[in-house]
Design a protein around this motif. Structure first.
Motif, PDB file in Angstrom:
ATOM      1  N   TRP A   6       0.442  -2.166   6.232  1.00  0.00           N
ATOM      2  CA  TRP A   6       1.549  -2.164   5.247  1.00  0.00           C
ATOM      3  C   TRP A   6       1.814  -3.561   4.690  1.00  0.00           C
ATOM      4  N   TYR A   7       1.331  -4.590   5.425  1.00  0.00           N
ATOM      5  CA  TYR A   7       1.543  -5.946   4.902  1.00  0.00           C
ATOM      6  C   TYR A   7       0.830  -6.158   3.574  1.00  0.00           C
ATOM      7  N   TYR A   8      -0.211  -5.352   3.303  1.00  0.00           N
ATOM      8  CA  TYR A   8      -1.025  -5.601   2.109  1.00  0.00           C
ATOM      9  C   TYR A   8      -0.364  -5.157   0.814  1.00  0.00           C
ATOM     10  N   PHE A   9       0.609  -4.251   0.944  1.00  0.00           N
ATOM     11  CA  PHE A   9       1.137  -3.667  -0.290  1.00  0.00           C
ATOM     12  C   PHE A   9       1.959  -4.640  -1.121  1.00  0.00           C
ATOM     13  N   GLY A  10       2.636  -5.564  -0.401  1.00  0.00           N
ATOM     14  CA  GLY A  10       3.377  -6.586  -1.146  1.00  0.00           C
ATOM     15  C   GLY A  10       2.440  -7.432  -1.990  1.00  0.00           C
ATOM     16  N   GLY A  11       1.359  -7.881  -1.357  1.00  0.00           N
ATOM     17  CA  GLY A  11       0.403  -8.730  -2.076  1.00  0.00           C
ATOM     18  C   GLY A  11      -0.248  -7.990  -3.229  1.00  0.00           C
ATOM     19  N   THR A  12      -0.537  -6.690  -2.991  1.00  0.00           N
ATOM     20  CA  THR A  12      -1.151  -5.893  -4.059  1.00  0.00           C
ATOM     21  C   THR A  12      -0.207  -5.784  -5.254  1.00  0.00           C
ATOM     22  N   THR A  13       1.087  -5.572  -4.955  1.00  0.00           N
ATOM     23  CA  THR A  13       2.071  -5.512  -6.035  1.00  0.00           C
ATOM     24  C   THR A  13       2.045  -6.816  -6.829  1.00  0.00           C
ATOM     25  N   LEU A  14       2.013  -7.915  -6.100  1.00  0.00           N
ATOM     26  CA  LEU A  14       1.985  -9.227  -6.747  1.00  0.00           C
ATOM     27  C   LEU A  14       0.740  -9.355  -7.641  1.00  0.00           C
ATOM     28  N   ILE A  46       4.204   0.659  -9.927  1.00  0.00           N
ATOM     29  CA  ILE A  46       5.412   1.329  -9.437  1.00  0.00           C
ATOM     30  C   ILE A  46       5.080   2.119  -8.173  1.00  0.00           C
ATOM     31  N   LEU A  47       3.909   2.754  -8.174  1.00  0.00           N
ATOM     32  CA  LEU A  47       3.484   3.494  -6.996  1.00  0.00           C
ATOM     33  C   LEU A  47       3.345   2.555  -5.794  1.00  0.00           C
ATOM     34  N   VAL A  48       2.659   1.435  -6.002  1.00  0.00           N
ATOM     35  CA  VAL A  48       2.416   0.489  -4.900  1.00  0.00           C
ATOM     36  C   VAL A  48       3.734  -0.129  -4.433  1.00  0.00           C
ATOM     37  N   ALA A  49       4.592  -0.476  -5.382  1.00  0.00           N
ATOM     38  CA  ALA A  49       5.877  -1.073  -5.009  1.00  0.00           C
ATOM     39  C   ALA A  49       6.712  -0.087  -4.204  1.00  0.00           C
TER      40      ALA A  49
END
Lengths: 157, 508, 368
Positions: free
Chosen positions: C38-46, C99-102
Motif C-alpha cells: 500500500w505504500y506504493y499508491f501514494g507515489g503512484t498518485t504523485l 482518482i482511482l489510485v488516490a
C-alpha cells in the motif's frame, strides 16, 4: 566488494541495460512531445465553425462559393443587402451540394434544378421543400486590417 | 248600354283580377301603374312573375310596411318599412324563410333545401368587410332581385349556363375586386374557363359540365387557402372526383388514343392519383405545393395536356430532368411514336417514386405506357443501370470502411466530405438518365478531365480511410515499441533490486 | 565518460549539497511487512500527477477557452496536431486513473489506521487533495465544450442549488451566471489550470513534508507482532525508490496501451470521445451520466424520492447533499473522531462507504 569478475561484468551489463532503457524511454516520450510542439501548417476545418477568408480561392471557391465546413460543404454568398451570408450547401431536397449561380444571382442545385434565393429560402415551384440551414457569420478584423469571417453553426452562445 | 256591357266584360276579364289582387296587395296596385317611375315599377312587374309571388308571398314579407293603398300607411317606418334591403341584411331577411325547413316544406320536387343563408354567412363572401362605395356581395348579387326564378329556370342568373357570367360580373371587374382584395387579384378566370373543356362544352349547350359553383361550392364558398375549402389543395382531387370518378356522370365522354381512335373517358384518375407520390407528398409530408389535379390540368382552363406538352407540364417542378430530356433523342422518338413523353415511363395520375427498377424495365423493353424501346436504348439503359448500381455499391463499401476507421477513434472528416461528393454524383447520375446519353452519364460516374466523377470521389474517401488504418497501425507499433522498452526496463530494475538485496543479505 | 560524470556530480554536490539529499534518502527507512504494497499508491498518485501536469501544460499550447473555439481547438488537437490525440488521450485516461489510485491510497490509509497521531495533518492534506482531484475532473470535463460535457456540467452545477439559503448563490458563482455559458467555461478553465494547481501544489508540499517528517506509518498489527523488536526495513534510496520506479513504469505502460488502443475511452466508464459540439439550446441527450467517480453520488440522488417520507420540508435532494457533506466531513475529521478504541467502528463505517461507492458506481452505470 565484488571480487568475482563475472558478477561484476554482469552487474555492469545490467546497469548498461538500465541506462539504455531509460535513454530509450526518454526518446519514446520526448519524440511525440517534440512532434506535438511543431504546429501543423494548415488550420483544420471545424465541424461547428470555421474561419474563412472570402477572397481566398483555396478556402472559398470563387465560382461556386463553396467552402468546407467539417465533413460537409457550406456556401458563402453576399446577401441582398450586401452582408455576408453562409448556409449549409446541402440541398434540402435530396442532399446534393448546391452552388452559387452568377447568371441568376441565386443558389442553384445542379441535381434537380432546385433554387434558393440569397437568403437561403427555397424558391417555390422548385424541388427543395425547405430553406437551407443558415450559419452565423461574424466579421472579424485582425491587426493588419485583414478581414476574415467566422462562420459557425448557429445557436452556440 | 252595349258599350257599357262590353266595357264591363272587358273589365271583368282583364282588369278585375288586377283590382282583386291589388286589393289583397296594395303595393303592386300602385307600383304597377304606368305613371310610376321605372325604378319603382319594374320591381313590381318582375315580382309578380317570380317564384315568390307564386308561393303567395307579398312585397311586405321582405320590405316590411303595410299592404295598403295609402302611401303613408304603406311606407311608414313605424310599420316596419325598410325600403331597399341592404346587402348586410339580406342573409337574415332571406334566411328567415330559406333557413327554416318548416317554411320550405312542400316547395320544389322534395322539400326545398335550407341553410343557404347560414352557409353564405360562413363563406368568404359573407365575411367581407364593407368598403365605402362598393356593394358587398349578398343573396341578390347572384340570384337577382324581385323576379326570383329556380336555378333550373333558364332565366335565373344561377342557371348552370349563366353561372360563369354571373360570377364574372364581380370577379372579372378589376376595380371592384381590388376594392376587397389585393392588387394582385386575378380577374381572368372567365376567359380561362371559356378555353377549358368545361367552358367549350358549356358553350355548346352541355349543361352537365362543371361551372364555377361545381368546384367552388355554391353558398359556402371558401378561399383555396382555407383547409375546409373544396378547392384547397388537399381537397381538389376529391372535388374533381365528384364528377370524374362517377361513371354515370362521365358516360358519353371520350378521349382520343395515340392511334387516333376514341376511348371512353376513364373514371379511375382520382383513385390512381391517391396512390401517387404526389398525393403522398401532400398528405404525408404536408407539402401543399405538391401537384394535385389542377397543377397539371389547369384549374379554370382545365384541359388534358397534349402528348407533346407532357414534359412542359412536368417541367414546372421537375425542371432538371426536363432540361435533360427536352433536347434528347429519345424525346424525339417518343413524340414521333405518339407516346406521352415523361408519362411513357413514369405513368400518369398514379406516379410512383422513380427508382432503378424503372431503368431495369427499359432495359428489359418494358414501359408503363406500353412503348417498346429500340435495342440501342435498351443497351444504354442496362449500361446506366450497371453504372449507377456500381457507384452505389462502391459508396456503400467505402462508407463501411470509413465507419470502421471512425470506430477506432480516427478523425475521418475529410473522407466524409469526399463521400458526400461521391453521393452527389450518384444523385446526379440518376437524373442524368433523362438525357439518355452514355457520354454524359460517364461524366457523372467516372468524371471528365475537368471534374472528377462519383467513383473518383469514392476512391479518394477510400484512400483516406486506408490512411487512417495505416495511422492506427502506426500508433499500435509506437505503443508496442514503448511497451517493449518499459518491459525491458522493469525487468532490468527488478533484477537490479534482487541483485542488490541478495548482496546485502550476504555477510560482508 | 564515467570520469566526467563523476566530476559533474562532485561539482553539483559542492554547490547544491547532493550528498545531503542522498543521505536523507538513504537514511529514510521504509518498513517491510505484509502491508508494504500500500505504500506504493501514494507515489503512484504523485507520478500520475506529474503526467497530468506535463500533458496538461502541453494541451494549453493549442487549447482555446471560448465557446466559439474550445470544441474546435480540441478537435484540432486530436485531428491535426501530430500526437495531439496521444497527449489528450493520456491526459484523459490519467485523470480517471489518478482518482482511482488516490482512492485506493485513501482507503488503505484508512484501514491501516495510518492517520493516527502524529499523522493527522498528512490525512487532512491528503483528503483535501482528493477533493481537488474531483474538482480537477469536474472542471476539466467541461473544457472540450462538447454536447455530453456541456449537459453533464449543467446537471452537475445544479446540485449545490439544493443547499438551503445560499444554494442559488453557489450555483451562480460556479456558473459565472444563471446558466452554463461561455462565462462558465472561462471560470472552469481558470480553476482547472491555475487555481486548483496552485492549491494542490501547496497541499502536496505540506503532505510530502509531513510524510518525510514522520516517516512511514507502521500498521498496529505489525507493531504488535514485532513486539518492540526493531522492524525490518529497507532504505528509501535506492531500494524503495527502484521498486517505486518499477511501479511507475508499469503505470506508464498501462497509459500508453490505453491511449493507443482506446483513445476515446473504454466507452463504458471512461468516455473521452468528443462527439458533437455543445448546442446550448439543444435537447438534453438521453442517458446523460456524469464521470464514473460521481456516479455513486449521482445515482444515490436519483434514487431519493422528491420528498422523503412525503414530508414537505425533507426535500430528497437536500437530504442527499447533506448526507454527502456529513460523510465527507466525517472522513476529513477522521483522525479527530477516531480516538482510543473506536477503530472497529471506523473500519465498519469505512467498509460500508467503500461498498456503497463500488455498488452504486456500478449500479449508476448499469441502471437506466
Amino acid at each position: 566488494m565484488d571480487r568475482d569478475p563475472t558478477l561484476r561484468s554482469r552487474r555492469s551489463f545490467l546497469d548498461m541495460v538500465i541506462g539504455l532503457g531509460f535513454t530509450g524511454l526518454a526518446a519514446a516520450v520526448l519524440y511525440p512531445v517534440a512532434r506535438y510542439l511543431i504546429p501543423p501548417v494548415r488550420s483544420g476545418p471545424g465541424t461547428r465553425s470555421v474561419v474563412l477568408d472570402p477572397d481566398d480561392p483555396a478556402q472559398v471557391d470563387p465560382e461556386t462559393r463553396i467552402f468546407v465546413f467539417g465533413s460537409r460543404p457550406g456556401i458563402l454568398v453576399k446577401g441582398p443587402g450586401g452582408q455576408w451570408k453562409a448556409f449549409s450547401a446541402v440541398c434540402t431536397h435530396l442532399s446534393c451540394t448546391v452552388r452559387f449561380q452568377a447568371e441568376s444571382n441565386q443558389i442553384w442545385c445542379p441535381c434537380h434544378n432546385g433554387l434558393f434565393d440569397l437568403n437561403g429560402r427555397n424558391i417555390p415551384g422548385t424541388p427543395p421543400p425547405r430553406p437551407l440551414e443558415e450559419f452565423e457569420v461574424h466579421e472579424r478584423e485582425d491587426e493588419s486590417g485583414k478581414k476574415t469571417l467566422l462562420v459557425s453553426k448557429g445557436r452556440s452562445a | 248600354m252595349r258599350t257599357s256591357g262590353v266595357v264591363l266584360a272587358l273589365w271583368l276579364t282583364f282588369l278585375f283580377p288586377v283590382v282583386v289582387r291589388a286589393e289583397s296587395n296594395g303595393c303592386i296596385g300602385c307600383h304597377i301603374d304606368d305613371t310610376m317611375e321605372e325604378r319603382a315599377r319594374i320591381p313590381a312587374e318582375r315580382f309578380k312573375d317570380g317564384v315568390h309571388a307564386k308561393a303567395g308571398l307579398g312585397c311586405i314579407d321582405c320590405h316590411g310596411g303595410r299592404n295598403s293603398d295609402e302611401f303613408m300607411q304603406a311606407h311608414s317606418r313605424k310599420n316596419g318599412f325598410r325600403g331597399k334591403i341592404k346587402s348586410a341584411d339580406q342573409p337574415e331577411v332571406c334566411g328567415n324563410c330559406h333557413d327554416d325547413p318548416s317554411r320550405m316544406a312542400g316547395f320544389g320536387a322534395a322539400d326545398l333545401a335550407t341553410g343557404q343563408a347560414d352557409r353564405f354567412n360562413r363563406s368568404v363572401h359573407g365575411s367581407i368587410s364593407p368598403v365605402e362605395g362598393f356593394e358587398t356581395p349578398a343573396c341578390t348579387s347572384c340570384h337577382g332581385t324581385h323576379g326570383f326564378a329556380a336555378p333550373s329556370d333558364e332565366s335565373s342568373p344561377v342557371h348552370p349556363a349563366r353561372v360563369p357570367e354571373t360570377c364574372a360580373r364581380c370577379h372579372s371587374d378589376l376595380t371592384y375586386m381590388r376594392a376587397f382584395t389585393s392588387a394582385r387579384v386575378r380577374v381572368d378566370q372567365l376567359i380561362e374557363y371559356r378555353t377549358s373543356i368545361h367552358g367549350q362544352r358549356l358553350a355548346k349547350g352541355d349543361e352537365k359540365v362543371a361551372v364555377c359553383s361545381s368546384c367552388h361550392a355554391d353558398h359556402l364558398i371558401l378561399p383555396a387557402s382555407d383547409s375546409r375549402s373544396s378547392v384547397h389543395p388537399l381537397n381538389v382531387a376529391e372535388t374533381c372526383g365528384r364528377c370524374h370518378s362517377d361513371p354515370e356522370q362521365m358516360k358519353g365522354y371520350e378521349i382520343s388514343a395515340p392511334d387516333g381512335t376514341s376511348l371512353p373517358l376513364p373514371t379511375d384518375q382520382q383513385s390512381r392519383y391517391t396512390e401517387s407520390v404526389h398525393y403522398a407528398a401532400m398528405t404525408e409530408n404536408g407539402d401543399l405545393s405538391a401537384p394535385t389535379c389542377n397543377d397539371c390540368h389547369g384549374n379554370h382552363g382545365a384541359t388534358p395536356p397534349e402528348v407533346r406538352a407532357v414534359a412542359t407540364v412536368c417541367a414546372q417542378c421537375h425542371s432538371r430532368p426536363a432540361e435533360l430530356f427536352t433536347p434528347s433523342e429519345i424525346r424525339k422518338d417518343l413524340d414521333t411514336a405518339g407516346f406521352p413523353e415523361c408519362a411513357t415511363c413514369h405513368g400518369h395520375h398514379r406516379i410512383v417514386p422513380p427508382g432503378d427498377a424503372l431503368l431495369a424495365g427499359i432495359a428489359r423493353g418494358e414501359t408503363v405506357a406500353g412503348w417498346t424501346p429500340l435495342p440501342a436504348y435498351r443497351a444504354d439503359a442496362q449500361g446506366f443501370l450497371d453504372g449507377i448500381l456500381g457507384l452505389k455499391a462502391r459508396i456503400d463499401a467505402v462508407e463501411e470502411t470509413v465507419a470502421a476507421a471512425e470506430n477506432y477513434g480516427m478523425d475521418l472528416t475529410k473522407a466524409r466530405l469526399e463521400l458526400t461528393r461521391a453521393r452527389d454524383h450518384l444523385i446526379r447520375a440518376r437524373v442524368m438518365v433523362h438525357a439518355f446519353d452514355p457520354a454524359q452519364m460517364m461524366a457523372e460516374l467516372q468524371g471528365t478531365r475537368e471534374e472528377p466523377g462519383g467513383l473518383i470521389y469514392a476512391e479518394r474517401a477510400q484512400n483516406l480511410a486506408e490512411l487512417a488504418f495505416g495511422e492506427r497501425a502506426y500508433r499500435r507499433k509506437g505503443m508496442g515499441f514503448a511497451l517493449a522498452i518499459i518491459a525491458c526496463l522493469m525487468v532490468a530494475l527488478i533484477m537490479k533490486i534482487r541483485r542488490m538485496e541478495s548482496r546485502k543479505a550476504q555477510p560482508g | 565518460m564515467a570520469q566526467r560524470l563523476k566530476g559533474l556530480i562532485q561539482w553539483l554536490d559542492e554547490r547544491v549539497g547532493l550528498g545531503d539529499i542522498r543521505a536523507l534518502g538513504t537514511h529514510k527507512q521504509v518498513p517491510i511487512h505484509r502491508h508494504s504494497i500500500w505504500y506504493y499508491f501514494g507515489g503512484t498518485t504523485l507520478f500520475l500527477f506529474g503526467v497530468q501536469a506535463i500533458t496538461g501544460i502541453l494541451l494549453t499550447l493549442y487549447y482555446r477557452p471560448s465557446p466559439e473555439e474550445a470544441y474546435e481547438s480540441v478537435r484540432f488537437i486530436t485531428g491535426e496536431v501530430e500526437f495531439g490525440w496521444l497527449i489528450r488521450a493520456i491526459h484523459g485516461w490519467t485523470a480517471n486513473l489518478i482518482i482511482l489510485v488516490a482512492m485506493i491510497h485513501l482507503f488503505s490509509v484508512l484501514f491501516l489506521r495510518a492517520y493516527r497521531k502524529p499523522r493527522e495533518g498528512t490525512w487532512f492534506t491528503g483528503f483535501a487533495m482528493l477533493l481537488l482531484f474531483l474538482g480537477f475532473g469536474f472542471s476539466g470535463y467541461l473544457l472540450p465544450w462538447n454536447e455530453l460535457s456541456y449537459f453533464a456540467t449543467r446537471v452537475g452545477t445544479e446540485i449545490p442549488g439544493a443547499v438551503p439559503f445560499i444554494g442559488d448563490t453557489i450555483v451562480q458563482v460556479m456558473r459565472g451566471g444563471e446558466e452554463v455559458t461561455g462565462a462558465t467555461l472561462s471560470r472552469f478553465y481558470g480553476l482547472h489550470i491555475a487555481i486548483l494547481p496552485a492549491m494542490f501544489t501547496l497541499l502536496l508540499g505540506v503532505h510530502l513534508f509531513l510524510v518525510q517528517r514522520h516517516g512511514m506509518s507502521v500498521p498496529e498489527s505489525v507493531e504488535k507482532a514485532s513486539a518492540g523488536k526493531p522492524a525490518r526495513t529497507m532504505p528509501f534510496l535506492p531500494n524503495f525508490m527502484l521498486r517505486d520506479m518499477v511501479g511507475w513504469l508499469g503505470v506508464l505502460g498501462l497509459l500508453a496501451g490505453l491511449a493507443a488502443l482506446a483513445p476515446e475511452g473504454d466507452g463504458f466508464f471512461v468516455k473521452l470521445e468528443l462527439g458533437e459540439k455543445a448546442d446550448l439550446f439543444g435537447a438534453t441527450p438521453a442517458g446523460l451520466r456524469p464521470e464514473w467517480y460521481f456516479l455513486a453520488m449521482f445515482y444515490s440522488l436519483k434514487l431519493l424520492p422528491g420528498h422523503i417520507f412525503g414530508i414537505d420540508w425533507l426535500v430528497g435532494e437536500q437530504v442527499g447533499v447533506l448526507c454527502f457533506t456529513l460523510v465527507g466531513a466525517a472522513f476529513f475529521f477522521l483522525p479527530l473522531i477516531d480516538r482510543g478504541k473506536r477503530f472497529l467502528l471506523v473500519r465498519v463505517a469505512g467498509s460500508l462507504v467503500l461498498v456503497w461507492l463500488i455498488v452504486f458506481t456500478i449500479l449508476g452505470r448499469v441502471m437506466k
